[in-house]
Design a protein around this motif. Sequence first.
Motif, PDB file in Angstrom:
ATOM      1  N   SER A  32       0.846  -1.178  -0.026  1.00  0.00           N
ATOM      2  CA  SER A  32       0.043  -0.547  -0.338  1.00  0.00           C
ATOM      3  C   SER A  32       0.931   1.257   0.075  1.00  0.00           C
ATOM      4  O   SER A  32       0.545   2.119  -0.474  1.00  0.00           O
ATOM      5  CB  SER A  32      -0.959   0.046   1.337  1.00  0.00           C
ATOM      6  OG  SER A  32      -0.668  -1.152   2.633  1.00  0.00           O
ATOM      7  N   HIS A  33       1.650   1.546   0.606  1.00  0.00           N
ATOM      8  CA  HIS A  33       2.975   2.285   0.752  1.00  0.00           C
ATOM      9  C   HIS A  33       3.478   2.445  -0.911  1.00  0.00           C
ATOM     10  O   HIS A  33       3.498   3.853  -1.328  1.00  0.00           O
ATOM     11  CB  HIS A  33       4.227   2.003   1.539  1.00  0.00           C
ATOM     12  CG  HIS A  33       3.956   2.484   2.568  1.00  0.00           C
ATOM     13  ND1 HIS A  33       3.305   1.394   3.651  1.00  0.00           N
ATOM     14  CD2 HIS A  33       4.338   3.317   2.827  1.00  0.00           C
ATOM     15  CE1 HIS A  33       3.652   2.094   4.507  1.00  0.00           C
ATOM     16  NE2 HIS A  33       4.003   3.195   5.195  1.00  0.00           N
ATOM     17  N   VAL A  36       0.429   4.381  -2.584  1.00  0.00           N
ATOM     18  CA  VAL A  36       0.350   5.509  -2.674  1.00  0.00           C
ATOM     19  C   VAL A  36       1.644   6.662  -3.222  1.00  0.00           C
ATOM     20  O   VAL A  36       1.176   8.127  -3.518  1.00  0.00           O
ATOM     21  CB  VAL A  36      -0.068   5.956  -0.655  1.00  0.00           C
ATOM     22  CG1 VAL A  36      -0.023   6.859  -0.844  1.00  0.00           C
ATOM     23  CG2 VAL A  36      -1.415   4.701  -0.295  1.00  0.00           C
ATOM     24  N   GLU A  39       1.229   7.353  -6.280  1.00  0.00           N
ATOM     25  CA  GLU A  39      -0.408   8.178  -6.246  1.00  0.00           C
ATOM     26  C   GLU A  39       0.338   9.674  -6.138  1.00  0.00           C
ATOM     27  O   GLU A  39       0.181  10.778  -6.933  1.00  0.00           O
ATOM     28  CB  GLU A  39      -0.997   8.074  -5.615  1.00  0.00           C
ATOM     29  CG  GLU A  39      -2.142   7.321  -6.252  1.00  0.00           C
ATOM     30  CD  GLU A  39      -3.093   6.900  -4.990  1.00  0.00           C
ATOM     31  OE1 GLU A  39      -3.807   5.683  -5.424  1.00  0.00           O
ATOM     32  OE2 GLU A  39      -3.862   8.001  -4.421  1.00  0.00           O
ATOM     33  N   GLY A 291      -0.322  11.125   3.805  1.00  0.00           N
ATOM     34  CA  GLY A 291      -1.206  11.520   2.741  1.00  0.00           C
ATOM     35  C   GLY A 291      -0.178  12.799   2.019  1.00  0.00           C
ATOM     36  O   GLY A 291      -1.158  12.643   0.736  1.00  0.00           O
TER      37      GLY A 291
END
Lengths: 693, 115
Positions: A32-33, A36, A39, A291
């Motif tokens: 998931s890191h 992200v 992104e 984020g």
Amino acid sequence: MARSLEGFLVLIVAALIYSSAVASVFQPISDSHRSVALELFTPLEGSFSSLAETYEALRTFEVLGIDKKTDINTAACQSVLETLGSSSSALKDLFYALKVNGILKCEIKKDVFEGVTSRLQATVSSAGALLDFYYSVGGLVIIKDQTSKDDLYLADAEGVFGSIKALSQSDGRWRYNSNNPESSTFAAGLALEALAAVVSLSSSEIDQSLIGATKNDILKLFDSIEKYDDGAFYFDEKLVDAHEHQGPLSTTSSVVRGLTVFAAVTSGSLNLPSAKILGLARFLLGIGIPGDAKDLFNQVDSLASLESNSVSIPLILLLPATVLSLTKKDSVKVKVNTVLGSNAPPLTVKLVGVFRSGSKDTSLVEGQELKFNPESAVYALDALPKSVDVGKYTFVFEMVLHDPDHSYLYATGGQTQIPIFVTGLVKVDSAEIAVLDSDLGSTETKKIDLTGENTVSLSANHLQKLRLSFQLSTSLGHAFKPHQAILKLTHESKVEHSFVVGSSGKHFEINLDFLGLVEKFFYLSGKYNVQLTVGDAVMENSFLKAIGHLDLDLPEPPEKAAQPPPQLLDQKLRYGPKAEITHIFRVPEKLPPKELSHAFLGLTLLPLLGFLIGLLHLGVNLKNFPSSSVPAMFAVLFHLGIAAVLLLYALFWLKWDLFTTLKALGFLGAFLMFVGHRILSHLASISSKLKSA
Amino acid sequence: MARTTSSDAQALFHSLRSAYTSTPTSLKIIDLYVCFAVFTAIIQVVYMAVVGSFPFNSFLSGVLSCVGTAVLAVCLRIQVNKENKEFKDLAPERAFADFVLCNLVLHLVIMNFLG
């Protein structure tokens, strides 16, 4: 190295799918890191806005093992070439260009490096502020590594070391320059990196006393560390700087970077408690997935620094699954990794104790060792201890390293507490519902099957009572108190009433006395649906059961009884759009038509015409107008003055306000008075002369 | 009876007219000015009667300026008239200066009220 890392990570990811996010469980870097990062670090139009951002993106990709995209690389290399080739680039841009080149290894000519080196050397000798030292010395160290020029040294390394050291404060923090008295922890991290760079650039050994003093500074800096309750340690800035506040994450990552780089170039240990290093790792991992692009870079970069540092490498103990099911016969599985997810050194994991959440009584089990499975790198217990029933527990683990030398290299952090949920089936039996006459015993008792589909039908009036009872017990036979045990009665008109079912031990019972509830029920007689809800997080068979219907007969409502709240037919109407509000504005006054107004304007001017014609008719003349020059001038000025005052009034009406008008009028009036007095007294004297003569 | 009243009225009118011709020109000018002011006021009242009294302050200031200046002109006529025994010692220039000053003050106030 990267490939085994990826294979291991795939395994972790597969296991992590079943994990739950509990606050004090720290998960190492995962896929998931990566997603992200891709992104967050998307450049606008193919290239980032500054070299610093380019470096952050590339370093994050490098640590996470993401294959870089070629279009970003070419744009970045282009930017690097431009910056390094230009002689007017800022120091900060040079530094980041060199850092980017360190990752991308663009093709740079030797003479470009020579030019940059000479520029940086010149800056070092003339620098005074911390940031100047940091960028120039840092840049030189990168050039030395990249071009493998072993003869690149600082001219006066000890002097530079001393000047950087002079900016430090007694509490371990650093100032940015000698003019600014404010010190910052973030600057301390930068300073440590700069000092480490100076050490690697010096031709001879730096004086040990200086290095010892710096180590003392580091220890004092660690005195100001702050901590959270779950064992995470972090650094934060005390003073909020107006233009650039560094939050806890950037401050902590700056210190971690500086500390690890400095420890790598100096010999001898730093004597830092390994619990604090482990705490720093826990803080960085406890953030989860940030984020913000800069936060992600800070987290990932500092974790990479901690992964293999020479102070102590933190080892993270985690359970892929913290919810264990008794029915599925799950067993306790534990993994131990470094912060980026690589293998730990050989060690044993012991289960020190199991405690019920919220009570620090004696452990339910004795200490056991977990068996290690080398293929999956998982430590496991064969089965859950027998005395563990459904509920919330805290499992306490301890890591013991096999090699005694490793205890200096690795930080295991003593005992680790992990909260575990143990779920299972809860037996529900002896469920009964009855309508009782007051004190006379029951008229009808019906057994209900809370697992089946059939419903019961009851009837009661306001003089009777309703009783519901059942028993709950766990698979081990203990009493179980669920989080929710609620009985709900719903009238045909959708008015609802909820009651909590009380318990004592295994027995749950509720008595509804309708005599006392008549007012609460708004005197509504009729058919009520009866519903029982029993649920808990650890109960695998929580249920919501419609037990049946109750025909309730209540007396008529008196005059002033409270009305039931209006029930909405459709939940959506409550949040639907409301009626449009039309605003009524003041209607402007009706004005007469323009032509009429203009006609009357003309009519008003008629009498003036009539006056002028009449004057002519009367034969007015200007015979009395004085002929000699001075009085003539005064006469003219008098008439002009009056005309000026009338003009002033016209201006007053058109645009001025009273105060400006009065000011101007004051001046004009005084002038007019003077002139008028002169001319009129002159005329009076002439007429009196005529009279006397 | 009617004929005598109408002939009396006519005779009165004639005598007034003949007497008026002997008044000095300056007084005739002032009389003409008063008539002009009064006529202007009447026209404004007729306009108000036609379109209504909004805005009332403008109507008042217009009418009052005419009426005020007419009043001041009458005062001037009284003071300037040589046949008035009370104002024998007052120089006509002084009266005229008063007239001008009072008119200026009146018109300042009127302009403020006009809106």
